[in-house]
Design a protein around this motif. Sequence first.
Motif, PDB file in Angstrom:
ATOM      1  N   PRO A  39       0.819  -1.220   0.000  1.00 22.50           N
ATOM      2  CA  PRO A  39       0.000   0.000   0.000  1.00 22.50           C
ATOM      3  C   PRO A  39       0.850   1.266   0.000  1.00 22.50           C
ATOM      4  N   GLU A  40       0.313   2.308  -0.608  1.00 29.83           N
ATOM      5  CA  GLU A  40       0.923   3.615  -0.428  1.00 29.83           C
ATOM      6  C   GLU A  40       0.275   4.207   0.826  1.00 29.83           C
ATOM      7  N   PRO A  41       1.078   4.670   1.799  1.00 31.79           N
ATOM      8  CA  PRO A  41       0.453   5.175   3.038  1.00 31.79           C
ATOM      9  C   PRO A  41      -0.118   6.575   2.863  1.00 31.79           C
TER      10      PRO A  41
ATOM     11  N   GLY B 219     -11.599  -3.270  -0.556  1.00 33.56           N
ATOM     12  CA  GLY B 219     -10.905  -3.677  -1.784  1.00 33.56           C
ATOM     13  C   GLY B 219      -9.487  -4.137  -1.470  1.00 33.56           C
ATOM     14  N   HIS B 220      -8.840  -3.421  -0.558  1.00 36.32           N
ATOM     15  CA  HIS B 220      -7.491  -3.827  -0.161  1.00 36.32           C
ATOM     16  C   HIS B 220      -7.501  -5.201   0.511  1.00 36.32           C
ATOM     17  N   ALA B 221      -8.599  -5.489   1.207  1.00 41.09           N
ATOM     18  CA  ALA B 221      -8.674  -6.783   1.897  1.00 41.09           C
ATOM     19  C   ALA B 221      -8.538  -7.923   0.888  1.00 41.09           C
TER      20      ALA B 221
ATOM     21  N   CYS C  12      -1.097  -7.666  -8.509  1.00 48.44           N
ATOM     22  CA  CYS C  12      -1.650  -6.319  -8.425  1.00 48.44           C
ATOM     23  C   CYS C  12      -2.936  -6.240  -9.228  1.00 48.44           C
ATOM     24  N   SER C  13      -3.639  -5.129  -9.057  1.00 45.71           N
ATOM     25  CA  SER C  13      -4.932  -5.021  -9.734  1.00 45.71           C
ATOM     26  C   SER C  13      -4.749  -4.584 -11.194  1.00 45.71           C
ATOM     27  N   LEU C  14      -5.840  -4.773 -11.959  1.00 43.99           N
ATOM     28  CA  LEU C  14      -5.761  -4.660 -13.426  1.00 43.99           C
ATOM     29  C   LEU C  14      -5.264  -3.330 -13.983  1.00 43.99           C
TER      30      LEU C  14
ATOM     31  N   ALA D 107      -8.645  -8.620 -11.170  1.00 43.12           N
ATOM     32  CA  ALA D 107      -9.667  -7.563 -11.161  1.00 43.12           C
ATOM     33  C   ALA D 107      -9.837  -6.975  -9.765  1.00 43.12           C
ATOM     34  N   ARG D 108     -10.033  -5.674  -9.705  1.00 39.98           N
ATOM     35  CA  ARG D 108     -10.311  -5.004  -8.432  1.00 39.98           C
ATOM     36  C   ARG D 108     -11.674  -5.441  -7.917  1.00 39.98           C
ATOM     37  N   MET D 109     -11.849  -5.314  -6.636  1.00 44.07           N
ATOM     38  CA  MET D 109     -13.155  -5.585  -6.054  1.00 44.07           C
ATOM     39  C   MET D 109     -14.014  -4.325  -6.184  1.00 44.07           C
ATOM     40  N   ASN D 110     -15.242  -4.498  -6.635  1.00 39.92           N
ATOM     41  CA  ASN D 110     -16.232  -3.415  -6.611  1.00 39.92           C
ATOM     42  C   ASN D 110     -17.469  -3.959  -5.922  1.00 39.92           C
TER      43      ASN D 110
ATOM     44  N   SER E 184     -12.407   3.535  -3.685  1.00 45.64           N
ATOM     45  CA  SER E 184     -11.255   4.264  -4.197  1.00 45.64           C
ATOM     46  C   SER E 184     -10.852   5.243  -3.109  1.00 45.64           C
ATOM     47  N   LYS E 185      -9.580   5.179  -2.758  1.00 44.94           N
ATOM     48  CA  LYS E 185      -9.098   6.033  -1.672  1.00 44.94           C
ATOM     49  C   LYS E 185      -9.386   7.508  -1.941  1.00 44.94           C
ATOM     50  N   ARG E 186      -9.143   7.895  -3.197  1.00 43.11           N
ATOM     51  CA  ARG E 186      -9.299   9.308  -3.553  1.00 43.11           C
ATOM     52  C   ARG E 186     -10.748   9.771  -3.351  1.00 43.11           C
TER      53      ARG E 186
HETATM   54  P1  ATP Z   1      -6.761   4.534  -5.157  1.00 42.08           P
HETATM   55  O1  ATP Z   1      -8.088   3.876  -4.915  1.00 42.08           O
HETATM   56  O2  ATP Z   1      -6.721   5.918  -4.622  1.00 42.08           O
HETATM   57  O3  ATP Z   1      -6.241   4.352  -6.540  1.00 42.08           O
HETATM   58  P2  ATP Z   1      -5.449   2.228  -4.174  1.00 42.08           P
HETATM   59  O4  ATP Z   1      -6.469   1.707  -3.253  1.00 42.08           O
HETATM   60  O5  ATP Z   1      -5.311   1.629  -5.525  1.00 42.08           O
HETATM   61  O6  ATP Z   1      -5.704   3.772  -4.266  1.00 42.08           O
HETATM   62  P3  ATP Z   1      -2.840   1.356  -3.011  1.00 42.08           P
HETATM   63  O7  ATP Z   1      -2.628   1.674  -1.586  1.00 42.08           O
HETATM   64  O8  ATP Z   1      -1.707   1.636  -3.897  1.00 42.08           O
HETATM   65  O9  ATP Z   1      -3.998   2.267  -3.538  1.00 42.08           O
HETATM   66  O10 ATP Z   1      -3.247  -0.168  -3.145  1.00 42.08           O
HETATM   67  C1  ATP Z   1      -2.478  -1.176  -2.551  1.00 42.08           C
HETATM   68  C2  ATP Z   1      -2.732  -2.487  -3.201  1.00 42.08           C
HETATM   69  O11 ATP Z   1      -4.094  -2.852  -3.041  1.00 42.08           O
HETATM   70  C3  ATP Z   1      -2.443  -2.453  -4.674  1.00 42.08           C
HETATM   71  O12 ATP Z   1      -1.711  -3.611  -4.995  1.00 42.08           O
HETATM   72  C4  ATP Z   1      -3.794  -2.469  -5.324  1.00 42.08           C
HETATM   73  O13 ATP Z   1      -3.727  -3.183  -6.528  1.00 42.08           O
HETATM   74  C5  ATP Z   1      -4.648  -3.186  -4.304  1.00 42.08           C
HETATM   75  N1  ATP Z   1      -6.032  -2.708  -4.380  1.00 42.08           N
HETATM   76  C6  ATP Z   1      -6.474  -1.452  -4.200  1.00 42.08           C
HETATM   77  N2  ATP Z   1      -7.795  -1.376  -4.364  1.00 42.08           N
HETATM   78  C7  ATP Z   1      -8.226  -2.622  -4.653  1.00 42.08           C
HETATM   79  C8  ATP Z   1      -9.507  -3.209  -4.939  1.00 42.08           C
HETATM   80  N3  ATP Z   1     -10.627  -2.474  -4.970  1.00 42.08           N
HETATM   81  N4  ATP Z   1      -9.555  -4.532  -5.174  1.00 42.08           N
HETATM   82  C9  ATP Z   1      -8.440  -5.271  -5.146  1.00 42.08           C
HETATM   83  N5  ATP Z   1      -7.212  -4.790  -4.896  1.00 42.08           N
HETATM   84  C10 ATP Z   1      -7.090  -3.484  -4.642  1.00 42.08           C
END
Ligand code: ATP
Length: 557
Positions: A34-36, A43-45, A229-231, A259-262, A269-271
């Motif tokens: 993760p970027e802190p 999604g990160h989970a 990593c995600s797509l 694929a990212r989780m939605n 999305s963090k932003r």
């Molecule tokens: P932003 O949503 O602002 O783009 P991010 O959530 O992608 O930020 P990171 O902290 O760089 O930011 O993500 C850390 C890791 O988690 C990365 O490897 C990313 O691919 C993964 N990740 C982030 N969001 C998801 C998601 N929705 N589903 C699956 N993996 C995710």
Amino acid sequence: MEAEITKGHFIESIIKEDIKNNKNKGSVVTRFPPEPNGYLHIGHAKSICLNFKMAHKFNGKCNLRFDDSNPTKEKQIYIDSIKSTVNWLGFEFGTALFASGYFDQLHEFAVDLIKKGKAYVCSLGADDIREYRGTLTEPGKDSPYRERSIEENLDLFARMKKGEFDEGEHTLRAKIDMTSPNINLRDPIIYRVKKAVHPRTGNQWCIYPMYDFTHCLSDALEGVTHSLCSLEFEDHRPLYDWTLDALETPCHPQQIEFARMNINYTILSKRKLQRLVEENHVHGWDDPRLPTLEGMKRRGYTPESIRNFCNIIGVSKKDSRIDMGLLESCLRNDLNEKAPRVMGVLNPLKITTEYYPDGRIEELTAKNHPQKEEMGTRMITFSKEIYVEQDDFMEDPPKKFFRLGPGREVRLRYAYLITCKDVIKDESGTVTELICTYDPATRGGNAPDGRKVKGTIHWVNATDCSDAKVRLYDRLFKDEDPEQGKQDFIENLNPDSLKELESCKLEKSLANATPETVYQFERLGYFCLDSKDATKNNPIFNRTVTMRDAWAKLKKR
Ligand code: ATP
Ligand code: MG
């Protein structure tokens, strides 16, 4: 119980194949990077579970590495939160690693690239760089600084490092191909001047490596074998591979995208989550309505339920939107097993029990879990005055309403059968109190004559219950896809996502509740004490999730 993946996903197949072929000497090293710059969301989970579980399954290891190469956006509070969240989810990472810990090596790699004639210092300003880059349909053109000599590049880069130049004056760029159809390969910037204090390296650096350069090399330095990593990083893979090939690193991890989780009715999305927090649409990053893991923890989500959810949804290459209902059902399944049962009344209606002796307080035994004897029992009290739920009374009830109505008999859970004799109303016609009789022979809830009473309702004793506030949460957004029609997602917020009930009545035992325990308030759902706003004198509970409401379903028919 946590379900086990029986059917492996495509990443698992790749790893198995690699092990079979003795690639990387059969070892598996993954990382969560993760970027802190914010808090983790669900999604990160998915990424955390995937990386740690793959490492665990194949006797490898998974690093937690902070990709902290952008000091202006990163903060120590995010680092602390991310570490504790990963632990909370149930994963051990040993010592956390930091890309900033490799700044010396990354700098050496950059110098190496210059020496190999594969990087140059460019003196175009940001606008020019953009213009020279071209577009998706037009190739870019070479920077006029592209052919600087190695000596001049080394000198300029050293002076960038010393702080002789302002931000934006010079950048270090990889020398790849300005006509590549992949824009990421059009001489990407790999180092820029940034006169910012870094949370970990302080004032030591005034040049910082860019994400794409930092990420692949950090992976390589750590001996990562599979970089998952995600797509959205798929288009960056050629740059990932180019960098490692150009520098001939001994370790060349394989990047694999998924694929990212939605999830519907929310955003991951963090932003965008940051906007919700900063514009005060929610109350902080740990607002229980948010899909942040801190918010979900505060709401009462268990780590097991989140891990199980990630397991069930699996890993694929195809983007999809998952139903929030699936997440909630994972949570219910887990809490159904674990949560101690208690009674609480959200919208109280007073009952006075006729003929019950004044001042008498009786102790009754209640089970903490209907199926789990080992969870034991507790004492609850009964007296002449109790509260029941307003919804459990109807003045003119239909036949199938197995609750209270004039003349109807109902069972009070663990207590007595009572019959409604009288309805008291205020001037406006609102029912304020019921007068009921009770059958002393039904203590514990069963009639000795075997008469059938279908309905059982929850209640609390008015003489010793505690007053509490309860926060009810609904979906954060009105639409399944909050960005439907590309409108600003803010306009799609559900104005009723939070409702606070001010005067709930809870059984006495809940006076000792702690935020760590999620309770089932019988028939209502799951609730936990709020970890932030509750005090001893002002208890506030969060509704974690509702029960499936059989009556609501029936009404809809
Ligand atoms: P932003 O949503 O602002 O783009 P991010 O959530 O992608 O930020 P990171 O902290 O760089 O930011 O993500 C850390 C890791 O988690 C990365 O490897 C990313 O691919 C993964 N990740 C982030 N969001 C998801 C998601 N929705 N589903 C699956 N993996 C995710
Ligand atoms: Mg991202």
